[in-house]
Motif scaffolding. Sequence first.
Motif, mmCIF file in Angstrom:
data_model
loop_
_atom_site.group_PDB
_atom_site.id
_atom_site.type_symbol
_atom_site.label_atom_id
_atom_site.label_comp_id
_atom_site.label_asym_id
_atom_site.label_seq_id
_atom_site.Cartn_x
_atom_site.Cartn_y
_atom_site.Cartn_z
ATOM 1 N N ALA A 38 -10.931 -1.891 4.058
ATOM 2 C CA ALA A 38 -9.758 -2.764 4.119
ATOM 3 C C ALA A 38 -8.836 -2.535 2.933
ATOM 4 O O ALA A 38 -7.607 -2.513 3.069
ATOM 5 C CB ALA A 38 -10.203 -4.226 4.182
ATOM 6 N N ASP A 39 -9.424 -2.366 1.739
ATOM 7 C CA ASP A 39 -8.611 -2.124 0.535
ATOM 8 C C ASP A 39 -7.809 -0.829 0.675
ATOM 9 O O ASP A 39 -6.622 -0.780 0.324
ATOM 10 C CB ASP A 39 -9.506 -2.046 -0.702
ATOM 11 N N LYS A 40 -8.435 0.217 1.190
ATOM 12 C CA LYS A 40 -7.737 1.498 1.344
ATOM 13 C C LYS A 40 -6.624 1.392 2.388
ATOM 14 O O LYS A 40 -5.546 1.965 2.214
ATOM 15 C CB LYS A 40 -8.732 2.600 1.728
ATOM 16 N N ILE A 41 -6.890 0.649 3.461
ATOM 17 C CA ILE A 41 -5.883 0.490 4.506
ATOM 18 C C ILE A 41 -4.674 -0.283 3.989
ATOM 19 O O ILE A 41 -3.530 -0.018 4.371
ATOM 20 C CB ILE A 41 -6.508 -0.212 5.738
ATOM 21 N N GLU A 42 -4.922 -1.249 3.094
ATOM 22 C CA GLU A 42 -3.821 -1.996 2.487
ATOM 23 C C GLU A 42 -2.949 -1.117 1.605
ATOM 24 O O GLU A 42 -1.739 -1.320 1.492
ATOM 25 C CB GLU A 42 -4.366 -3.154 1.654
ATOM 26 N N GLN A 43 -3.545 -0.115 0.989
ATOM 27 C CA GLN A 43 -2.858 0.685 -0.015
ATOM 28 C C GLN A 43 -2.257 1.978 0.531
ATOM 29 O O GLN A 43 -1.361 2.560 -0.089
ATOM 30 C CB GLN A 43 -3.824 1.033 -1.153
ATOM 31 N N ASN A 44 -2.732 2.427 1.683
ATOM 32 C CA ASN A 44 -2.324 3.733 2.192
ATOM 33 C C ASN A 44 -2.050 3.678 3.690
ATOM 34 O O ASN A 44 -2.478 2.758 4.377
ATOM 35 C CB ASN A 44 -3.423 4.779 1.941
ATOM 36 N N ARG A 45 -1.344 4.701 4.165
ATOM 37 C CA ARG A 45 -1.109 4.854 5.600
ATOM 38 C C ARG A 45 -1.948 6.007 6.118
ATOM 39 O O ARG A 45 -1.973 7.094 5.513
ATOM 40 C CB ARG A 45 0.373 5.141 5.885
#
Length: 220
Positions: A38-45
């Motif tokens: 979830a953290d990676k999805i928030e920060q990247n596309r």
Amino acid sequence: MTSILIVEDDNDINNLICNTLKAEGYQCERAFDGKEGADKIEQNRYDLLLLDIMLPEINGYELLDYVRRIGDTPVIIISAMGQVDERIRGLRMGADDYICKPFQIGELLARVETVLRRTQRMAERLEIEDVAIDPKSRTVIKAGEQVELTVKEFDLLYELMKNKNVALSRRRLYELVWQEEYTGETRTLDSHVQRLRKKLDWNEKIVTVFRIGYRLEVRG
């Protein structure tokens, strides 16, 4: 370069998928629990998410629900939970495909290619006369008014508009829209075409071609 996020808590499986995809030219990032994902999805596309279901912190279904609420990133579930009801649940929640463990790596690559091809080809807005179709938001506007279509009606309209004035055989059109092998049964495709004609008032525009297929006829 196509970017793929792999959310899988089994280190060996995560490594296998990541190394295989990198060898095929994909850019990969990895996460080992739902919260990290979830953290990676928030920060990247990302262009694609490969998602396990049984994850620590946040399970795969919760993460899938989150992904669908914030965007339209394609998702392939890869899970040992292969029961029919689990597959149905994942697909109904918005997954684009569901692969059961154990899997063949060649099958995984083929599924990845298919989902990416399907989602990437539906990227540009199309307009013909008074009808506009936006694949990203999956909306259809006719003469300024939104037209409500089912999922398959939308996909059918997109393929017809993208291939305007091109005669598409029933086999080709069916396989483009339903993403499965055509077995010769015509009622499903024909009934969808008829409903599409009615909703768009296009009775004279979508015409049968030699009784074997369809084309969207655009003059001028």
